[in-house]
Every structure is written in C-alpha cells, then in structure tokens.
Design a protein around this motif. Sequence first.
Motif, PDB file in Angstrom:
ATOM      1  N   VAL A   1      10.081  17.922  -1.347  1.00  0.00           N
ATOM      2  CA  VAL A   1       9.238  17.876  -0.784  1.00  0.00           C
ATOM      3  C   VAL A   1       7.780  18.807  -0.290  1.00  0.00           C
ATOM      4  CG1 VAL A   1       8.649  16.744   1.257  1.00  0.00           C
ATOM      5  CG2 VAL A   1      10.999  15.521  -0.132  1.00  0.00           C
TER       6      VAL A   1
ATOM      7  N   VAL B   1       5.660  18.954  -3.553  1.00  0.00           N
ATOM      8  CA  VAL B   1       5.299  17.541  -3.355  1.00  0.00           C
ATOM      9  C   VAL B   1       3.624  17.616  -2.956  1.00  0.00           C
ATOM     10  CG1 VAL B   1       6.686  16.664  -5.699  1.00  0.00           C
ATOM     11  CG2 VAL B   1       6.581  16.418  -3.358  1.00  0.00           C
ATOM     12  N   THR B   2       3.769  17.684  -1.750  1.00  0.00           N
ATOM     13  CA  THR B   2       3.271  17.829  -0.562  1.00  0.00           C
ATOM     14  C   THR B   2       2.109  18.784  -0.168  1.00  0.00           C
ATOM     15  OG1 THR B   2       4.887  18.268   0.951  1.00  0.00           O
ATOM     16  CG2 THR B   2       4.665  15.742   0.734  1.00  0.00           C
TER      17      THR B   2
ATOM     18  N   PHE C   1      14.518   7.529 -10.063  1.00  0.00           N
ATOM     19  CA  PHE C   1      14.248   8.376 -11.147  1.00  0.00           C
ATOM     20  C   PHE C   1      13.072   6.663 -12.178  1.00  0.00           C
ATOM     21  CE2 PHE C   1      15.537   8.762 -15.745  1.00  0.00           C
ATOM     22  CZ  PHE C   1      14.461  10.427 -15.573  1.00  0.00           C
TER      23      PHE C   1
ATOM     24  N   LYS D   1       9.438  21.174  -8.767  1.00  0.00           N
ATOM     25  CA  LYS D   1      10.329  19.915  -8.062  1.00  0.00           C
ATOM     26  C   LYS D   1      11.288  19.969  -9.697  1.00  0.00           C
ATOM     27  CE  LYS D   1       9.300  15.089  -7.687  1.00  0.00           C
ATOM     28  NZ  LYS D   1       8.540  14.241  -6.549  1.00  0.00           N
TER      29      LYS D   1
ATOM     30  N   ARG E   1      -4.434  13.082 -13.382  1.00  0.00           N
ATOM     31  CA  ARG E   1      -4.532  14.245 -13.305  1.00  0.00           C
ATOM     32  C   ARG E   1      -4.351  14.830 -14.676  1.00  0.00           C
ATOM     33  NH1 ARG E   1      -2.743  15.891  -8.737  1.00  0.00           N
ATOM     34  NH2 ARG E   1      -1.369  14.507  -7.125  1.00  0.00           N
TER      35      ARG E   1
ATOM     36  N   HIS F   1       9.256   5.448  -4.442  1.00  0.00           N
ATOM     37  CA  HIS F   1       9.667   5.867  -4.871  1.00  0.00           C
ATOM     38  C   HIS F   1      10.370   6.943  -3.660  1.00  0.00           C
ATOM     39  CE1 HIS F   1      10.326  10.035  -7.378  1.00  0.00           C
ATOM     40  NE2 HIS F   1       9.950  10.926  -6.607  1.00  0.00           N
ATOM     41  N   ILE F   2      10.097   7.127  -2.530  1.00  0.00           N
ATOM     42  CA  ILE F   2      10.387   8.371  -1.499  1.00  0.00           C
ATOM     43  C   ILE F   2      11.468   6.710  -0.412  1.00  0.00           C
ATOM     44  CG2 ILE F   2       9.560   8.867   0.835  1.00  0.00           C
ATOM     45  CD1 ILE F   2       7.128   9.223  -0.662  1.00  0.00           C
TER      46      ILE F   2
ATOM     47  N   LYS G   1       2.076  20.617  -3.097  1.00  0.00           N
ATOM     48  CA  LYS G   1       1.428  21.856  -4.269  1.00  0.00           C
ATOM     49  C   LYS G   1       0.896  23.121  -4.229  1.00  0.00           C
ATOM     50  CE  LYS G   1       0.146  17.565  -6.452  1.00  0.00           C
ATOM     51  NZ  LYS G   1       0.924  16.270  -4.965  1.00  0.00           N
TER      52      LYS G   1
ATOM     53  N   LEU H   1       8.938   7.881 -12.488  1.00  0.00           N
ATOM     54  CA  LEU H   1       8.489   7.919 -13.975  1.00  0.00           C
ATOM     55  C   LEU H   1       7.510   7.248 -13.768  1.00  0.00           C
ATOM     56  CD1 LEU H   1      11.623   7.688 -16.686  1.00  0.00           C
ATOM     57  CD2 LEU H   1      10.337   9.575 -15.899  1.00  0.00           C
TER      58      LEU H   1
ATOM     59  N   ARG I   1       4.972   4.759  -4.870  1.00  0.00           N
ATOM     60  CA  ARG I   1       4.751   6.248  -4.718  1.00  0.00           C
ATOM     61  C   ARG I   1       6.074   5.862  -3.232  1.00  0.00           C
ATOM     62  NH1 ARG I   1       0.430  10.360  -1.491  1.00  0.00           N
ATOM     63  NH2 ARG I   1      -0.155   7.997  -0.918  1.00  0.00           N
TER      64      ARG I   1
ATOM     65  N   PHE J   1      -0.138  17.900 -15.448  1.00  0.00           N
ATOM     66  CA  PHE J   1      -0.039  18.781 -14.179  1.00  0.00           C
ATOM     67  C   PHE J   1       1.902  18.406 -14.690  1.00  0.00           C
ATOM     68  CE2 PHE J   1       3.379  15.436 -12.920  1.00  0.00           C
ATOM     69  CZ  PHE J   1       2.449  14.066 -13.925  1.00  0.00           C
TER      70      PHE J   1
HETATM   71  C1  HEM Z   1      13.871  11.910 -10.220  1.00  0.00           C
HETATM   72  C2  HEM Z   1      12.829  12.062 -10.340  1.00  0.00           C
HETATM   73  C3  HEM Z   1      11.427  12.056 -10.310  1.00  0.00           C
HETATM   74  C4  HEM Z   1      10.562  12.010 -10.632  1.00  0.00           C
HETATM   75  C5  HEM Z   1       9.840  11.637 -12.429  1.00  0.00           C
HETATM   76  C6  HEM Z   1       9.788  12.043  -9.946  1.00  0.00           C
HETATM   77  C7  HEM Z   1       7.962  12.299  -9.839  1.00  0.00           C
HETATM   78  C8  HEM Z   1       7.539  12.746  -8.806  1.00  0.00           C
HETATM   79  C9  HEM Z   1       5.940  12.080  -9.824  1.00  0.00           C
HETATM   80  C10 HEM Z   1       5.139  12.215 -10.675  1.00  0.00           C
HETATM   81  C11 HEM Z   1       5.249  11.726  -7.936  1.00  0.00           C
HETATM   82  C12 HEM Z   1       3.510  11.848  -8.067  1.00  0.00           C
HETATM   83  C13 HEM Z   1       2.660  13.528  -7.601  1.00  0.00           C
HETATM   84  C14 HEM Z   1       1.794  13.588  -6.928  1.00  0.00           C
HETATM   85  O1  HEM Z   1       1.116  13.128  -8.078  1.00  0.00           O
HETATM   86  O2  HEM Z   1       1.298  13.840  -6.055  1.00  0.00           O
HETATM   87  C15 HEM Z   1       6.302  12.612  -7.407  1.00  0.00           C
HETATM   88  C16 HEM Z   1       5.674  11.945  -5.602  1.00  0.00           C
HETATM   89  C17 HEM Z   1       7.061  12.479  -4.883  1.00  0.00           C
HETATM   90  N1  HEM Z   1       8.231  12.435  -4.810  1.00  0.00           N
HETATM   91 FE1  HEM Z   1       9.284  12.588  -6.531  1.00  0.00          FE
HETATM   92  N2  HEM Z   1      10.223  12.490  -8.297  1.00  0.00           N
HETATM   93  C18 HEM Z   1      11.522  13.094  -8.654  1.00  0.00           C
HETATM   94  C19 HEM Z   1      12.595  12.484  -7.820  1.00  0.00           C
HETATM   95  C20 HEM Z   1      12.127  13.288  -6.595  1.00  0.00           C
HETATM   96  C21 HEM Z   1      13.243  13.647  -5.721  1.00  0.00           C
HETATM   97  C22 HEM Z   1      14.518  13.714  -5.617  1.00  0.00           C
HETATM   98  C23 HEM Z   1      12.362  13.666  -4.324  1.00  0.00           C
HETATM   99  C24 HEM Z   1      12.871  13.900  -3.068  1.00  0.00           C
HETATM  100  C25 HEM Z   1      13.970  14.640  -3.001  1.00  0.00           C
HETATM  101  C26 HEM Z   1      10.863  13.494  -4.639  1.00  0.00           C
HETATM  102  C27 HEM Z   1      10.071  13.540  -3.793  1.00  0.00           C
HETATM  103  C28 HEM Z   1       8.398  13.174  -3.386  1.00  0.00           C
HETATM  104  C29 HEM Z   1       7.967  12.663  -2.732  1.00  0.00           C
HETATM  105  C30 HEM Z   1       8.271  13.033  -1.259  1.00  0.00           C
HETATM  106  C31 HEM Z   1       6.444  12.245  -3.451  1.00  0.00           C
HETATM  107  C32 HEM Z   1       4.820  11.918  -2.473  1.00  0.00           C
HETATM  108  C33 HEM Z   1       4.504  13.368  -2.963  1.00  0.00           C
HETATM  109  C34 HEM Z   1       2.970  13.181  -2.392  1.00  0.00           C
HETATM  110  O3  HEM Z   1       2.249  12.460  -2.776  1.00  0.00           O
HETATM  111  O4  HEM Z   1       2.385  13.751  -1.460  1.00  0.00           O
HETATM  112  N3  HEM Z   1      11.010  12.894  -5.914  1.00  0.00           N
HETATM  113  N4  HEM Z   1       7.603  12.060  -7.728  1.00  0.00           N
END
Ligand code: HEM
Length: 155
Positions: free
Chosen positions: A145, A148-149, A70, A97, A84, A16-17, A151, A74, A13, A88
């Motif tokens: 953001v 996801v944060t 990406f 999202k 989940r 990813h960020i 929900k 995934l 995670r 989900f």
């Molecule tokens: C490119 C495709 C993307 C996929 C497939 C994807 C998928 C995911 C998944 C499955 C999670 C976990 C969610 C959870 O269980 O809390 C996640 C977390 C997150 N994603 Fe993405 N995401 C993508 C792009 C982005 C983009 C473009 C952003 C922001 C502009 C972003 C921001 C975040 C943030 C901030 C979290 C952490 C959330 C948390 O845990 O509170 N993601 N992402």
Amino acid sequence: MIDFLVANFNLIRGLHIIFVMAWIAGMLILPRLFVYHMKAAPGSDMDGVFKLAELRTMRIIINPAMILAFAMGLLLVLADSRIRGWSFLLQPWMLTKLAALVFLFGWHGFMSKARKRFAADQNTRSEKFWRMTNELPFVAAIIIVLSVTTKFLNH
Ligand code: HEM
C-alpha cells in the motif's frame, strides 16, 4: 477496451482495494483459526466446527477475493499501460509491489496446503509458528500500500 478501462480507472481501483481487503483479512484470520483449532481434540465437535470454518474461510473469502483482486489488478495494469506506458512495470514502486505480491501468492498457497493438512488431522506446525507468522501478510500489505500510494515520491 483500454479506453473503457482508462475512463473507469477510479471505479476499478476502488473495487481492487475492496477485494484486496477481503483477501488480506481472510489470510489474517485463518492462522487464528488454526491456533484455536489446535486446542480441540481430534474428532470432537469443536474440531469439526474449526475444519468447516477453515474450509469456508478459504473457499468463500480468501480464494474468490484473491481472484477478484488479481483480475481488477490486471485491468489496472492494462489501463496504466495507456496512462503511464508499459515501463511503469519496471519502476521501483511497482517492482517493490511485485516482490511483495510474489510473497503473498506464495503465502496463500502455503496456507491452502496447511488448511488441507488440518482437515486431514495432519498439522505438523506448532501453535507458536502460527502465532509468529500471523502478521506476515499484514507486513506485505503495508509494503504494497505504501509503495503504490507514495510511489517513493514526496509529492
Ligand atoms: C493481485 C495482484 C495485483 C495487481 C496485478 C495489482 C495492480 C495494481 C495496479 C496496476 C494499480 C494502479 C497503480 C497506480 O497507477 O497508481 C494498483 C493500485 C492499487 N493496489 Fe494493487 N495490484 C495487486 C494486488 C494488490 C494488493 C495485494 C494490494 C494491497 C495489499 C494492493 C493495493 C493497491 C492499492 C492501495 C492501490 C491504489 C493505489 C493508488 O491509486 O494510490 N494491490 N494495483
């Protein structure tokens, strides 16, 4: 494999960020480069500098960051399928999202084509267009953001 992803969920995670930050940052800076590029006479030294800066921003920052964000996304999807359950993917926060992601991928493709037009001295868009659309990826990032944060929950 999925056990490994679940065990390392927080690390993935975080990565990813980090890659998302680079992807969005690149998409915010590129239109700025376009705006100043338009002030340079075609064929001038400045024109060459902007063409190179735009190429490098796309190839070294935006494209790799998108691929890595990406890929990490995934992996998070796979881990979340265990944490989940696959449903989900259909929850409102994830659908929101995904909708914003469709826009971001489309915008990425649009910027990529625009960069190629600038490289070929064939830009057709105005300075006003690039100034006005500049913040769109940021708006999409805010929507993603916060969905996801929070929900969409209060706790
Ligand atoms: C490119 C495709 C993307 C996929 C497939 C994807 C998928 C995911 C998944 C499955 C999670 C976990 C969610 C959870 O269980 O809390 C996640 C977390 C997150 N994603 Fe993405 N995401 C993508 C792009 C982005 C983009 C473009 C952003 C922001 C502009 C972003 C921001 C975040 C943030 C901030 C979290 C952490 C959330 C948390 O845990 O509170 N993601 N992402």
